[in-house]
Design a protein around this motif. Structure first.
Motif, PDB file in Angstrom:
ATOM      1  N   LEU A  62      35.345  73.795  -0.910  1.00 34.20           N
ATOM      2  CA  LEU A  62      34.483  72.716  -1.401  1.00 34.20           C
ATOM      3  C   LEU A  62      35.258  71.417  -1.589  1.00 34.20           C
ATOM      4  O   LEU A  62      34.701  70.330  -1.449  1.00 34.20           O
ATOM      5  CB  LEU A  62      33.823  73.103  -2.727  1.00 34.20           C
ATOM      6  CG  LEU A  62      32.788  74.217  -2.683  1.00 34.20           C
ATOM      7  CD1 LEU A  62      32.318  74.547  -4.099  1.00 34.20           C
ATOM      8  CD2 LEU A  62      31.609  73.850  -1.796  1.00 34.20           C
ATOM      9  N   HIS A  63      36.533  71.503  -1.910  1.00 32.67           N
ATOM     10  CA  HIS A  63      37.349  70.304  -2.097  1.00 32.67           C
ATOM     11  C   HIS A  63      37.572  69.554  -0.782  1.00 32.67           C
ATOM     12  O   HIS A  63      37.820  68.358  -0.792  1.00 32.67           O
ATOM     13  CB  HIS A  63      38.704  70.665  -2.728  1.00 32.67           C
ATOM     14  CG  HIS A  63      38.586  71.083  -4.152  1.00 32.67           C
ATOM     15  ND1 HIS A  63      38.690  70.188  -5.198  1.00 32.67           N
ATOM     16  CD2 HIS A  63      38.359  72.294  -4.721  1.00 32.67           C
ATOM     17  CE1 HIS A  63      38.546  70.838  -6.336  1.00 32.67           C
ATOM     18  NE2 HIS A  63      38.335  72.112  -6.072  1.00 32.67           N
ATOM     19  N   LYS A  64      37.480  70.270   0.329  1.00 32.18           N
ATOM     20  CA  LYS A  64      37.623  69.666   1.659  1.00 32.18           C
ATOM     21  C   LYS A  64      36.260  69.251   2.198  1.00 32.18           C
ATOM     22  O   LYS A  64      36.075  68.122   2.622  1.00 32.18           O
ATOM     23  CB  LYS A  64      38.287  70.663   2.607  1.00 32.18           C
ATOM     24  CG  LYS A  64      38.434  70.161   4.007  1.00 32.18           C
ATOM     25  CD  LYS A  64      39.016  71.234   4.904  1.00 32.18           C
ATOM     26  CE  LYS A  64      38.994  70.766   6.351  1.00 32.18           C
ATOM     27  NZ  LYS A  64      39.321  71.826   7.279  1.00 32.18           N
ATOM     28  N   GLY A  65      35.330  70.183   2.215  1.00 34.61           N
ATOM     29  CA  GLY A  65      33.968  69.904   2.655  1.00 34.61           C
ATOM     30  C   GLY A  65      33.798  69.901   4.162  1.00 34.61           C
ATOM     31  O   GLY A  65      34.688  70.284   4.914  1.00 34.61           O
ATOM     32  N   SER A  66      32.631  69.443   4.579  1.00 36.60           N
ATOM     33  CA  SER A  66      32.283  69.388   5.998  1.00 36.60           C
ATOM     34  C   SER A  66      33.040  68.243   6.676  1.00 36.60           C
ATOM     35  O   SER A  66      33.565  67.355   5.998  1.00 36.60           O
ATOM     36  CB  SER A  66      30.769  69.197   6.147  1.00 36.60           C
ATOM     37  OG  SER A  66      30.373  67.958   5.597  1.00 36.60           O
ATOM     38  N   PRO A  67      33.076  68.261   8.013  1.00 32.74           N
ATOM     39  CA  PRO A  67      33.850  67.240   8.719  1.00 32.74           C
ATOM     40  C   PRO A  67      33.475  65.794   8.398  1.00 32.74           C
ATOM     41  O   PRO A  67      34.338  64.927   8.385  1.00 32.74           O
ATOM     42  CB  PRO A  67      33.572  67.547  10.195  1.00 32.74           C
ATOM     43  CG  PRO A  67      33.256  69.013  10.217  1.00 32.74           C
ATOM     44  CD  PRO A  67      32.537  69.274   8.918  1.00 32.74           C
ATOM     45  N   PHE A  68      32.206  65.512   8.118  1.00 32.26           N
ATOM     46  CA  PHE A  68      31.790  64.131   7.870  1.00 32.26           C
ATOM     47  C   PHE A  68      31.659  63.780   6.391  1.00 32.26           C
ATOM     48  O   PHE A  68      31.309  62.664   6.036  1.00 32.26           O
ATOM     49  CB  PHE A  68      30.463  63.847   8.592  1.00 32.26           C
ATOM     50  CG  PHE A  68      30.588  63.985  10.084  1.00 32.26           C
ATOM     51  CD1 PHE A  68      31.307  63.060  10.815  1.00 32.26           C
ATOM     52  CD2 PHE A  68      30.018  65.054  10.747  1.00 32.26           C
ATOM     53  CE1 PHE A  68      31.439  63.181  12.189  1.00 32.26           C
ATOM     54  CE2 PHE A  68      30.139  65.196  12.119  1.00 32.26           C
ATOM     55  CZ  PHE A  68      30.847  64.257  12.847  1.00 32.26           C
ATOM     56  N   SER A  69      31.932  64.745   5.525  1.00 36.26           N
ATOM     57  CA  SER A  69      31.839  64.466   4.088  1.00 36.26           C
ATOM     58  C   SER A  69      33.144  63.847   3.592  1.00 36.26           C
ATOM     59  O   SER A  69      34.184  63.934   4.256  1.00 36.26           O
ATOM     60  CB  SER A  69      31.539  65.752   3.311  1.00 36.26           C
ATOM     61  OG  SER A  69      32.610  66.663   3.413  1.00 36.26           O
ATOM     62  N   LYS A  70      33.048  63.230   2.419  1.00 43.06           N
ATOM     63  CA  LYS A  70      34.230  62.708   1.729  1.00 43.06           C
ATOM     64  C   LYS A  70      34.117  63.134   0.272  1.00 43.06           C
ATOM     65  O   LYS A  70      33.449  62.479  -0.529  1.00 43.06           O
ATOM     66  CB  LYS A  70      34.312  61.186   1.846  1.00 43.06           C
ATOM     67  CG  LYS A  70      34.653  60.731   3.241  1.00 43.06           C
ATOM     68  CD  LYS A  70      35.032  59.288   3.277  1.00 43.06           C
ATOM     69  CE  LYS A  70      35.394  58.931   4.717  1.00 43.06           C
ATOM     70  NZ  LYS A  70      35.715  57.540   4.878  1.00 43.06           N
ATOM     71  N   VAL A  71      34.740  64.250  -0.040  1.00 47.35           N
ATOM     72  CA  VAL A  71      34.672  64.811  -1.383  1.00 47.35           C
ATOM     73  C   VAL A  71      35.611  64.021  -2.293  1.00 47.35           C
ATOM     74  O   VAL A  71      36.792  63.867  -1.985  1.00 47.35           O
ATOM     75  CB  VAL A  71      35.046  66.305  -1.373  1.00 47.35           C
ATOM     76  CG1 VAL A  71      35.061  66.862  -2.783  1.00 47.35           C
ATOM     77  CG2 VAL A  71      34.073  67.086  -0.493  1.00 47.35           C
ATOM     78  N   LYS A  72      35.063  63.536  -3.400  1.00 48.41           N
ATOM     79  CA  LYS A  72      35.874  62.793  -4.370  1.00 48.41           C
ATOM     80  C   LYS A  72      36.261  63.641  -5.567  1.00 48.41           C
ATOM     81  O   LYS A  72      37.340  63.477  -6.118  1.00 48.41           O
ATOM     82  CB  LYS A  72      35.126  61.551  -4.844  1.00 48.41           C
ATOM     83  CG  LYS A  72      34.970  60.502  -3.780  1.00 48.41           C
ATOM     84  CD  LYS A  72      34.356  59.243  -4.326  1.00 48.41           C
ATOM     85  CE  LYS A  72      34.256  58.199  -3.233  1.00 48.41           C
ATOM     86  NZ  LYS A  72      33.660  56.959  -3.723  1.00 48.41           N
ATOM     87  N   ASN A  73      35.370  64.532  -5.980  1.00 45.74           N
ATOM     88  CA  ASN A  73      35.640  65.345  -7.165  1.00 45.74           C
ATOM     89  C   ASN A  73      34.801  66.617  -7.117  1.00 45.74           C
ATOM     90  O   ASN A  73      33.660  66.598  -6.671  1.00 45.74           O
ATOM     91  CB  ASN A  73      35.316  64.556  -8.440  1.00 45.74           C
ATOM     92  CG  ASN A  73      35.769  65.275  -9.683  1.00 45.74           C
ATOM     93  OD1 ASN A  73      36.873  65.790  -9.762  1.00 45.74           O
ATOM     94  ND2 ASN A  73      34.895  65.335 -10.675  1.00 45.74           N
ATOM     95  N   VAL A  74      35.383  67.704  -7.592  1.00 48.30           N
ATOM     96  CA  VAL A  74      34.673  68.980  -7.715  1.00 48.30           C
ATOM     97  C   VAL A  74      34.909  69.499  -9.123  1.00 48.30           C
ATOM     98  O   VAL A  74      36.057  69.660  -9.534  1.00 48.30           O
ATOM     99  CB  VAL A  74      35.164  70.021  -6.685  1.00 48.30           C
ATOM    100  CG1 VAL A  74      34.404  71.330  -6.853  1.00 48.30           C
ATOM    101  CG2 VAL A  74      35.030  69.496  -5.265  1.00 48.30           C
ATOM    102  N   THR A  75      33.821  69.722  -9.854  1.00 53.88           N
ATOM    103  CA  THR A  75      33.896  70.291 -11.194  1.00 53.88           C
ATOM    104  C   THR A  75      33.349  71.704 -11.129  1.00 53.88           C
ATOM    105  O   THR A  75      32.226  71.909 -10.661  1.00 53.88           O
ATOM    106  CB  THR A  75      33.065  69.453 -12.193  1.00 53.88           C
ATOM    107  OG1 THR A  75      33.522  68.102 -12.146  1.00 53.88           O
ATOM    108  CG2 THR A  75      33.193  69.990 -13.601  1.00 53.88           C
TER     109      THR A  75
END
Length: 91
Positions: A62-75
């Protein structure tokens, strides 16, 4: 190893970039049940249940995500009660 459930809230560019579908693919590959859904505030909420090692792997993904996503934070929080799911769904 015990079965567990964890709830995650993922922030960043995670809606409209196939984040939930990619999460579903990863969960199915790992044998994790649960669901992922978009929230009105732009986050994605994920409930993941299964073997602790598999849930931890999905959480890491989830911290990486899909190729086009930009994950900033995971709680992530642990859920007190284990739930059984027939697969992993998105809504």
């Amino acid at each position: 190893m015990a079965d567990i459930c964890r709830r995650a809230f993922v922030e960043g560019r995670v809606q409209g970039v196939w984040f939930r579908g990619s999460t579903q693919e990863q969960a199915r590959r790992l044998g994790v049940g649960g669901w992922a859904r978009n929230l009105p505030d732009g986050r994605v909420e994920v409930l993941m249940c299964g073997p602790e090692s598999a849930v931890s792997q999905l959480e890491k993904w989830l911290h990486k995500g899909s190729p086009f996503s930009k994950v900033k934070n995971v709680t992530v929080t642990d859920e007190a009660d284990y739930q059984t799911f027939d697969g992993f769904t998105t809504s």
